[in-house]
Design a protein around this motif. Structure first.
Motif, PDB file in Angstrom:
ATOM      1  N   ASP A 189       0.279  13.436   5.580  1.00 35.44           N
ATOM      2  CA  ASP A 189       0.665  13.795   4.265  1.00 35.44           C
ATOM      3  C   ASP A 189       0.138  12.745   3.241  1.00 35.44           C
ATOM      4  O   ASP A 189       0.197  12.847   2.200  1.00 35.44           O
ATOM      5  CB  ASP A 189       2.138  13.745   4.138  1.00 35.44           C
ATOM      6  CG  ASP A 189       2.728  14.526   3.045  1.00 35.44           C
ATOM      7  OD1 ASP A 189       2.270  15.667   2.854  1.00 35.44           O
ATOM      8  OD2 ASP A 189       3.564  13.931   2.424  1.00 35.44           O
ATOM      9  N   ARG A 193       3.387  11.961   8.862  1.00 32.27           N
ATOM     10  CA  ARG A 193       3.550  11.546   7.670  1.00 32.27           C
ATOM     11  C   ARG A 193       2.419  11.026   6.974  1.00 32.27           C
ATOM     12  O   ARG A 193       1.927  10.926   5.863  1.00 32.27           O
ATOM     13  CB  ARG A 193       4.684  10.649   7.743  1.00 32.27           C
ATOM     14  CG  ARG A 193       4.928   9.592   6.577  1.00 32.27           C
ATOM     15  CD  ARG A 193       5.734  10.738   5.453  1.00 32.27           C
ATOM     16  NE  ARG A 193       5.745  10.089   4.064  1.00 32.27           N
ATOM     17  CZ  ARG A 193       5.285  10.251   3.043  1.00 32.27           C
ATOM     18  NH1 ARG A 193       4.646  11.689   2.967  1.00 32.27           N
ATOM     19  NH2 ARG A 193       5.410   9.696   2.064  1.00 32.27           N
ATOM     20  N   HIS A 214      -0.995  15.303  -2.520  1.00 29.25           N
ATOM     21  CA  HIS A 214      -0.990  16.649  -2.667  1.00 29.25           C
ATOM     22  C   HIS A 214      -2.582  16.936  -2.748  1.00 29.25           C
ATOM     23  O   HIS A 214      -3.360  16.280  -3.534  1.00 29.25           O
ATOM     24  CB  HIS A 214      -0.323  17.499  -3.659  1.00 29.25           C
ATOM     25  CG  HIS A 214       1.267  16.950  -3.550  1.00 29.25           C
ATOM     26  ND1 HIS A 214       1.776  17.805  -2.350  1.00 29.25           N
ATOM     27  CD2 HIS A 214       2.074  16.145  -3.979  1.00 29.25           C
ATOM     28  CE1 HIS A 214       3.017  17.403  -2.443  1.00 29.25           C
ATOM     29  NE2 HIS A 214       3.290  16.325  -3.329  1.00 29.25           N
ATOM     30  N   SER A 247       3.588  11.359  -1.279  1.00 28.24           N
ATOM     31  CA  SER A 247       2.680  12.331  -0.726  1.00 28.24           C
ATOM     32  C   SER A 247       1.216  12.522  -1.554  1.00 28.24           C
ATOM     33  O   SER A 247       1.279  12.442  -2.754  1.00 28.24           O
ATOM     34  CB  SER A 247       3.312  13.745  -0.722  1.00 28.24           C
ATOM     35  OG  SER A 247       4.229  13.688   0.432  1.00 28.24           O
ATOM     36  N   THR A 279       7.117  15.471   5.207  1.00 28.39           N
ATOM     37  CA  THR A 279       7.318  14.862   3.865  1.00 28.39           C
ATOM     38  C   THR A 279       8.091  13.362   4.096  1.00 28.39           C
ATOM     39  O   THR A 279       8.348  13.251   5.197  1.00 28.39           O
ATOM     40  CB  THR A 279       8.188  15.760   3.213  1.00 28.39           C
ATOM     41  OG1 THR A 279       9.359  15.941   3.814  1.00 28.39           O
ATOM     42  CG2 THR A 279       7.476  17.050   2.837  1.00 28.39           C
ATOM     43  N   ARG A 297       1.619  18.087   8.370  1.00 23.41           N
ATOM     44  CA  ARG A 297       2.043  16.921   7.589  1.00 23.41           C
ATOM     45  C   ARG A 297       3.503  17.068   7.688  1.00 23.41           C
ATOM     46  O   ARG A 297       4.202  17.961   7.966  1.00 23.41           O
ATOM     47  CB  ARG A 297       2.030  17.201   5.971  1.00 23.41           C
ATOM     48  CG  ARG A 297       0.353  17.353   5.751  1.00 23.41           C
ATOM     49  CD  ARG A 297       0.093  17.851   4.325  1.00 23.41           C
ATOM     50  NE  ARG A 297      -1.117  17.593   4.007  1.00 23.41           N
ATOM     51  CZ  ARG A 297      -1.571  17.551   2.679  1.00 23.41           C
ATOM     52  NH1 ARG A 297      -0.692  17.661   1.670  1.00 23.41           N
ATOM     53  NH2 ARG A 297      -2.906  17.118   2.409  1.00 23.41           N
TER      54      ARG A 297
END
Length: 181
Positions: A76, A73, A107, A105, A19, A17
């Motif tokens: 992510d 990205r 999570h 993002s 950020t 990933r």
């Protein structure tokens, strides 16, 4: 600058990933390098017919890492890296690029786990030793404030650490022969 360097270290790594920060800083530095290359091209060939030699080399040298950053990205965001192909479509690609870079993002559990070299893992719940340390630090603050005596502190600390004769039995105050912990 560290986000750019991190992206360049992972030159052709399409897994993991990236950020938003890494995505935007990488592309911002790349834009600055391309503009700098264009300025050098104009200085070499003149403003009327600049030959894009330096700027072309800069852009070509960053093509693979740019794709890799965009793919990471997308990971992510919990999306497939193949969506990078939308960035190659005229006009649609610009919008896709901005959306990919601007979306927060995702999570948690995705098909694209975070790598340890990219972003620190979320904090784990404190272990038993962490809880003991927290409790002892609180006791030390109470002792410093004068709420408890040094003897009470030592007794409670021994109870937390389990230094009594039996597990959970608080230890009595240290004798003059013992060193405090």
């Amino acid at each position: 600058m560290s986000a750019y360097l991190d992206a360049m270290r992972r030159y052709a790594t399409f897994s993991g990933r990236s950020t938003r920060k890494e995505f935007w800083y990488y592309h911002l530095v790349l834009l600055g390098l391309a503009i700098g290359g264009l300025i050098i091209d104009v200085a070499i060939a003149g403003p009327r017919e600049p030959q894009p030699l330096v700027s072309a080399l800069i852009v070509m040298g960053h093509y693979i890492p740019s794709l890799a950053v965009i793919v990471r990205r997308l990971h992510d965001l919990g999306k497939s890296g193949w969506l990078v192909l939308t960035c190659l479509i005229p006009l649609v690609g610009i919008v896709a690029f901005i959306v990919i870079g601007s979306t927060p993002s995702k999570h948690g559990a995705t098909d694209f786990p975070e790598s340890s070299d990219q972003r620190p893992a979320p904090p784990s719940p404190p272990s038993g030793s962490d809880q003991q340390i927290d409790r002892i630090e609180k006791l030390a603050a109470l002792r410093s404030s004068g709420a408890i005596t040094a003897e009470e502190f030592e007794t409670m600390k021994a109870g937390i650490l389990g230094h009594g004769q039996f597990a959970g039995e608080p230890r009595t105050a240290p004798s003059h022969m013992e060193k405090p912990l």
